[in-house]
Design a protein around this motif. Structure first.
Motif, PDB file in Angstrom:
ATOM      1  N   ASN A  16       4.697  -9.589  -0.231  1.00 47.12           N
ATOM      2  CA  ASN A  16       4.693  -8.175   0.147  1.00 47.12           C
ATOM      3  C   ASN A  16       4.006  -7.304  -0.899  1.00 47.12           C
ATOM      4  O   ASN A  16       4.232  -6.099  -0.968  1.00 47.12           O
ATOM      5  N   VAL A  17       3.174  -7.939  -1.727  1.00 52.13           N
ATOM      6  CA  VAL A  17       2.440  -7.220  -2.771  1.00 52.13           C
ATOM      7  C   VAL A  17       0.968  -7.127  -2.373  1.00 52.13           C
ATOM      8  O   VAL A  17       0.362  -8.129  -1.977  1.00 52.13           O
ATOM      9  N   LEU A  35      -0.840   4.688   0.188  1.00 58.24           N
ATOM     10  CA  LEU A  35      -0.244   3.544   0.881  1.00 58.24           C
ATOM     11  C   LEU A  35       1.247   3.441   0.583  1.00 58.24           C
ATOM     12  O   LEU A  35       2.055   3.201   1.488  1.00 58.24           O
ATOM     13  N   SER A  36       1.618   3.643  -0.663  1.00 56.92           N
ATOM     14  CA  SER A  36       3.032   3.545  -1.024  1.00 56.92           C
ATOM     15  C   SER A  36       3.836   4.657  -0.367  1.00 56.92           C
ATOM     16  O   SER A  36       4.983   4.442   0.063  1.00 56.92           O
ATOM     17  N   LYS A 111      10.702  -4.187  -0.918  1.00 55.71           N
ATOM     18  CA  LYS A 111       9.749  -3.232  -0.365  1.00 55.71           C
ATOM     19  C   LYS A 111       8.321  -3.737  -0.560  1.00 55.71           C
ATOM     20  O   LYS A 111       8.062  -4.629  -1.361  1.00 55.71           O
ATOM     21  N   LYS A 112       7.393  -3.141   0.185  1.00 50.74           N
ATOM     22  CA  LYS A 112       5.985  -3.429  -0.036  1.00 50.74           C
ATOM     23  C   LYS A 112       5.580  -2.813  -1.383  1.00 50.74           C
ATOM     24  O   LYS A 112       6.013  -1.710  -1.716  1.00 50.74           O
ATOM     25  N   ASN A 216      -6.058  -1.683   7.835  1.00 47.63           N
ATOM     26  CA  ASN A 216      -6.480  -2.745   8.745  1.00 47.63           C
ATOM     27  C   ASN A 216      -6.700  -4.051   7.988  1.00 47.63           C
ATOM     28  O   ASN A 216      -6.316  -5.127   8.478  1.00 47.63           O
ATOM     29  N   HIS A 217      -7.313  -3.950   6.827  1.00 44.80           N
ATOM     30  CA  HIS A 217      -7.550  -5.164   6.053  1.00 44.80           C
ATOM     31  C   HIS A 217      -6.232  -5.822   5.609  1.00 44.80           C
ATOM     32  O   HIS A 217      -6.086  -7.049   5.693  1.00 44.80           O
ATOM     33  N   PHE A 218      -5.282  -5.000   5.156  1.00 44.07           N
ATOM     34  CA  PHE A 218      -3.983  -5.517   4.731  1.00 44.07           C
ATOM     35  C   PHE A 218      -3.056  -5.889   5.896  1.00 44.07           C
ATOM     36  O   PHE A 218      -1.959  -6.393   5.689  1.00 44.07           O
ATOM     37  N   LYS A 219      -3.504  -5.608   7.112  1.00 39.67           N
ATOM     38  CA  LYS A 219      -2.713  -5.885   8.321  1.00 39.67           C
ATOM     39  C   LYS A 219      -1.351  -5.203   8.271  1.00 39.67           C
ATOM     40  O   LYS A 219      -0.318  -5.803   8.597  1.00 39.67           O
ATOM     41  N   LEU A 220      -1.374  -3.949   7.876  1.00 42.08           N
ATOM     42  CA  LEU A 220      -0.111  -3.192   7.770  1.00 42.08           C
ATOM     43  C   LEU A 220       0.298  -2.622   9.142  1.00 42.08           C
ATOM     44  O   LEU A 220      -0.545  -2.382   9.987  1.00 42.08           O
TER      45      LEU A 220
END
Length: 220
Positions: A16-17, A35-36, A111-112, A216-220
């Motif tokens: 999750n990092v 993001l955070s 958490k992420k 999108n790249h991180f698939k969040l």
């Protein structure tokens, strides 16, 4: 005996990092912050591992200990580009252990975690994967010429030291040469050819656009 943790274990711990590496002025700290906030995650800004700096020593971490051994700040800004580059590389290598230890601590929270990191792409390949790493790049001219436009305390402090030099213009020229060295085209190419996702900063792309691309790249 050298102590190490196997890659598969670290990849699991860091599932999750999300790591962002790259060149100066590329927008890494801004993206980590946004993001955070959006994903109620943990923000690891630049130098987030500083709470572990009391563990270092001059023998095992000579580069991270430089601020204890340097004569004064004029020595700091007066180093040659080669000396400065070698110091930056050395700090990154020595800080990797501290970053990994700190991230293990933070990953336990569940958490992420979004990280503005100096961990090399070679090490990131060992501890993470393609969709958990992004490289943000900025053209050398922008990263050097606009370096002091940012208002964070560290860069403004360095600017003050440059202005205190006996010859501020010469000191600024030297420091910019140092920045050019650590943001060289060769280093830029190495990031581009790292095998990780890369995003180059442009004047046309908005902060919101950059955020969406990373999501999108991180698939969040």
């Amino acid at each position: 005996m050298s102590i190490s943790i196997k890659s598969n274990i670290l990849k699991y711990i860091f599932r999750n990092v999300y790591f962002i590496n790259g060149t100066a002025y590329a927008g890494k700290s801004t993206m980590v912050k946004l993001l955070s906030e959006k994903y109620d995650g943990v923000m690891c800004g630049e130098n987030y591992h500083f709470n572990l700096m009391n563990t270092i020593n001059k023998v095992d971490q000579p580069n991270l200990s430089y601020f204890e051994t340097m004569k004064d700040w004029q020595e700091f800004i007066g180093r040659t580009p080669e000396e400065y580059d070698n110091w930056i590389i050395g700090c990154g290598e020595e800080a990797t252990d501290l970053e990994i230890v700190r991230l293990i601590q933070l990953a336990e929270q569940g958490k992420k975690v979004f990280v503005d990191t100096n961990i090399s792409v070679e090490v990131l390949k060992e501890i993470s994967d393609y969709h958990h790493v992004a490289v943000m790049l900025c053209p050398q001219s922008m990263s050097v010429d606009r370096f002091f436009e940012r208002q964070d305390e560290e860069k403004q402090f360095i600017l003050k030291q440059i202005n205190k030099a006996d010859n501020p213009e010469r000191a600024m020229e030297n420091y910019k040469a140092c920045l050019e060295r650590i943001n060289s085209y060769e280093k830029y190419q190495a990031y581009e050819n790292s095998g990780f996702f890369t995003m180059v900063r442009t004047k046309e792309r908005t902060i919101e656009d950059a955020l969406t691309i990373l999501e999108n790249h991180f698939k969040l």
